[in-house]
Design an enzyme around this catalytic site. Sequence first.
Site, PDB file in Angstrom:
ATOM      1  N   ASP A  32       0.815  -1.227   0.000  1.00  0.00           N
ATOM      2  CA  ASP A  32       0.000   0.000   0.000  1.00  0.00           C
ATOM      3  C   ASP A  32       0.846   1.273   0.000  1.00  0.00           C
ATOM      4  O   ASP A  32       0.490   2.250  -0.653  1.00  0.00           O
ATOM      5  CB  ASP A  32      -0.912   0.036   1.235  1.00  0.00           C
ATOM      6  CG  ASP A  32      -1.991  -1.018   1.174  1.00  0.00           C
ATOM      7  OD1 ASP A  32      -2.220  -1.563   0.084  1.00  0.00           O
ATOM      8  OD2 ASP A  32      -2.599  -1.302   2.222  1.00  0.00           O
TER       9      ASP A  32
HETATM   10  P1  NAP Z   1       0.756  -3.984   3.124  1.00  0.00           P
HETATM   11  O1  NAP Z   1       0.124  -3.032   2.206  1.00  0.00           O
HETATM   12  O2  NAP Z   1      -0.091  -4.685   4.103  1.00  0.00           O
HETATM   13  O3  NAP Z   1       1.529  -5.053   2.227  1.00  0.00           O
HETATM   14  C1  NAP Z   1       2.370  -6.003   2.792  1.00  0.00           C
HETATM   15  C2  NAP Z   1       2.797  -6.969   1.720  1.00  0.00           C
HETATM   16  O4  NAP Z   1       3.744  -7.839   2.303  1.00  0.00           O
HETATM   17  C3  NAP Z   1       1.658  -7.842   1.207  1.00  0.00           C
HETATM   18  O5  NAP Z   1       1.182  -7.399  -0.042  1.00  0.00           O
HETATM   19  C4  NAP Z   1       2.274  -9.251   1.164  1.00  0.00           C
HETATM   20  O6  NAP Z   1       2.202  -9.741  -0.169  1.00  0.00           O
HETATM   21  C5  NAP Z   1       3.735  -9.017   1.551  1.00  0.00           C
HETATM   22  N1  NAP Z   1       4.244 -10.107   2.388  1.00  0.00           N
HETATM   23  C6  NAP Z   1       3.646 -10.724   3.430  1.00  0.00           C
HETATM   24  N2  NAP Z   1       4.446 -11.688   3.918  1.00  0.00           N
HETATM   25  C7  NAP Z   1       5.573 -11.684   3.167  1.00  0.00           C
HETATM   26  C8  NAP Z   1       6.766 -12.444   3.186  1.00  0.00           C
HETATM   27  N3  NAP Z   1       6.981 -13.439   4.076  1.00  0.00           N
HETATM   28  N4  NAP Z   1       7.714 -12.162   2.278  1.00  0.00           N
HETATM   29  C9  NAP Z   1       7.515 -11.187   1.356  1.00  0.00           C
HETATM   30  N5  NAP Z   1       6.415 -10.438   1.289  1.00  0.00           N
HETATM   31  C10 NAP Z   1       5.449 -10.680   2.200  1.00  0.00           C
HETATM   32  O7  NAP Z   1       1.947  -3.315   3.965  1.00  0.00           O
HETATM   33  P2  NAP Z   1       2.596  -1.879   3.912  1.00  0.00           P
HETATM   34  O8  NAP Z   1       2.954  -1.488   2.517  1.00  0.00           O
HETATM   35  O9  NAP Z   1       3.638  -1.893   4.959  1.00  0.00           O
HETATM   36  O10 NAP Z   1       1.424  -0.920   4.332  1.00  0.00           O
HETATM   37  C11 NAP Z   1       0.882  -0.963   5.644  1.00  0.00           C
HETATM   38  C12 NAP Z   1      -0.624  -0.940   5.570  1.00  0.00           C
HETATM   39  O11 NAP Z   1      -1.129  -1.216   6.892  1.00  0.00           O
HETATM   40  C13 NAP Z   1      -1.159   0.408   5.133  1.00  0.00           C
HETATM   41  O12 NAP Z   1      -2.296   0.258   4.360  1.00  0.00           O
HETATM   42  C14 NAP Z   1      -1.512   1.053   6.479  1.00  0.00           C
HETATM   43  O13 NAP Z   1      -2.513   2.030   6.344  1.00  0.00           O
HETATM   44  C15 NAP Z   1      -1.987  -0.148   7.277  1.00  0.00           C
HETATM   45  N6  NAP Z   1      -1.898   0.046   8.743  1.00  0.00           N
HETATM   46  C16 NAP Z   1      -0.720   0.417   9.285  1.00  0.00           C
HETATM   47  C17 NAP Z   1      -0.638   0.648  10.644  1.00  0.00           C
HETATM   48  C18 NAP Z   1       0.641   1.117  11.282  1.00  0.00           C
HETATM   49  O14 NAP Z   1       0.603   1.630  12.392  1.00  0.00           O
HETATM   50  N7  NAP Z   1       1.786   0.922  10.655  1.00  0.00           N
HETATM   51  C19 NAP Z   1      -1.751   0.433  11.454  1.00  0.00           C
HETATM   52  C20 NAP Z   1      -2.933   0.009  10.850  1.00  0.00           C
HETATM   53  C21 NAP Z   1      -2.984  -0.193   9.485  1.00  0.00           C
HETATM   54  P3  NAP Z   1       2.192 -11.343  -0.419  1.00  0.00           P
HETATM   55  O15 NAP Z   1       1.060 -11.866   0.393  1.00  0.00           O
HETATM   56  O16 NAP Z   1       2.011 -11.454  -1.884  1.00  0.00           O
HETATM   57  O17 NAP Z   1       3.508 -11.841   0.029  1.00  0.00           O
END
Ligand code: NAP
Length: 474
Positions: A401
């Site tokens: 994201d």
């Molecule tokens: P993300 O959008 O959730 O994407 C994480 C990606 O990691 C997934 O697409 C997944 O794809 C990949 N993944 C999972 N396990 C893996 C592995 N073992 N090896 C390689 N890839 C792996 O994460 P992000 O880009 O960090 O964004 C964070 C999201 O969480 C945002 O939308 C944010 O708003 C939300 N959020 C964040 C917080 C905070 O405090 N940080 C709190 C609440 C919500 P695959 O499944 O294809 O591997």
Amino acid sequence: MRDPLISLAYLVASILFILALRGLTSPEQGRRGVLLGEIGMLIAVLATLVKREIVSYEWIAAGLLLGSLIGTAISLRIPMTKMPERIAFSHAFGGLATALVGVVEYHKLRGLFGEDAIRVTAEHGISRLTMGALGFEVFLGSLTFTGSIIAFGKLQGVITGAPVTWKGQNAINIGAFFGTLGLIGCLIAMPESAPHWMFLVVCATGLSLGFLAVLPIGGADMPVVISLLNSYAGLAACATGFALKSNILIIAGALDGSSGLLLSIIMSRAMNRSFANVVFGAFGGVEGKAPSAGAAARSYNEATVEDAASVLRASRSVIVVPGYGMAVSQAQHAVRDLAGALEKNGTQVRYAIHPVAGRMPGHMNVLLAEANVPYDTLYDLDAINDDFSHTDTVLVVGANDVVNPGAKTDTASPIYGMPVFNVELARSVIVLKRSMNTGFSGVDNELFYLPNTMMVLGDAKKTIQSLSNEVKAG
Ligand code: NAP
């Protein structure tokens, strides 16, 4: 002499708590901040232990020993990726403890324990202020207890991470909330004569609202919810301070309550979502979804480790963008090792840290600090976003994201408006993830289908270890 010294100790502890919060605002001073908070808490506990009101030390010693043993065992065993669960778990017990103190104090002051118990207590009778404080303490404490248990269950996968919704849920929750405020109002109006059942209903609605309010929220929003529950626990502790006439509890509770609320608001803003959308929006599951049919039919450049390694070897500048996948695969040490190999090769390596990458605030900073990545190579969104356009290669490690260009252009996207990294502007982009699945928000990512993007599919840690070997082999 004893009381002024206790007050002085509380003052020192309060100053240390404020300095601790100040320290936690930057990774460099974070450890010092935690240490100051710990010293402050030690001083506050020791000063409380010498208070005249303490009748006996046996139960306190037993609780201290048991709590320390369980707390130490949990802290030693829980990995960093399970930190949100651990925090939810400890908030649950913080909320329960506060609620129980309120229940005991109410029964004591209303004389409901019988005459023997009243004789050993210093006062009998209840003022309006104390009644109000006890009402809020018990309500917020019980809500924090059950809400945190549900948050823990969702993150742990014991309860479904998908939002659980039902008809009229927001109306029921809002009705129960204001109904409870009404009951607390009645208790305040008749502190000595209000029927006992009113107090019990305040406890029961607090417990029920914890379940009802957190069940409809998606598992991945739990960090925001936990931070919000943290602020409720702080406010409950603050109310306990008024009920027990303890200045240190009032100050510590107010600091906890306000910082928790501010953190929830900051997290919601960084996701470009309103606070109300997080709490009432029933958004986001814990795991990503398969790509939409349209996206699945599109072609993308699937690259081998060897292809990616040769691009990295030829790069003079690399920006690593870590995301939730780095945390899942625990790839931080491998990332550090790869960066070392690239730096030996004369490549400049920097890290771009998104405020909501991962699943809790500071998630990426903590993991990279654990792998001894130097702080001065970590850059915030604003500090690095203009540099992508003149960077050779961006290495996206399990992020989705936070690197989705659709957030800038697709007005229909649920993440439209969320600030994201301009990774697509770099000469080459290497994305490490296991599949073409979506991330937290459940939306497709245009970045994966761009001509300058190479997808290297597999577990991030394993892929990076292979990349390191290739880069080192030269
Ligand atoms: P993300 O959008 O959730 O994407 C994480 C990606 O990691 C997934 O697409 C997944 O794809 C990949 N993944 C999972 N396990 C893996 C592995 N073992 N090896 C390689 N890839 C792996 O994460 P992000 O880009 O960090 O964004 C964070 C999201 O969480 C945002 O939308 C944010 O708003 C939300 N959020 C964040 C917080 C905070 O405090 N940080 C709190 C609440 C919500 P695959 O499944 O294809 O591997």
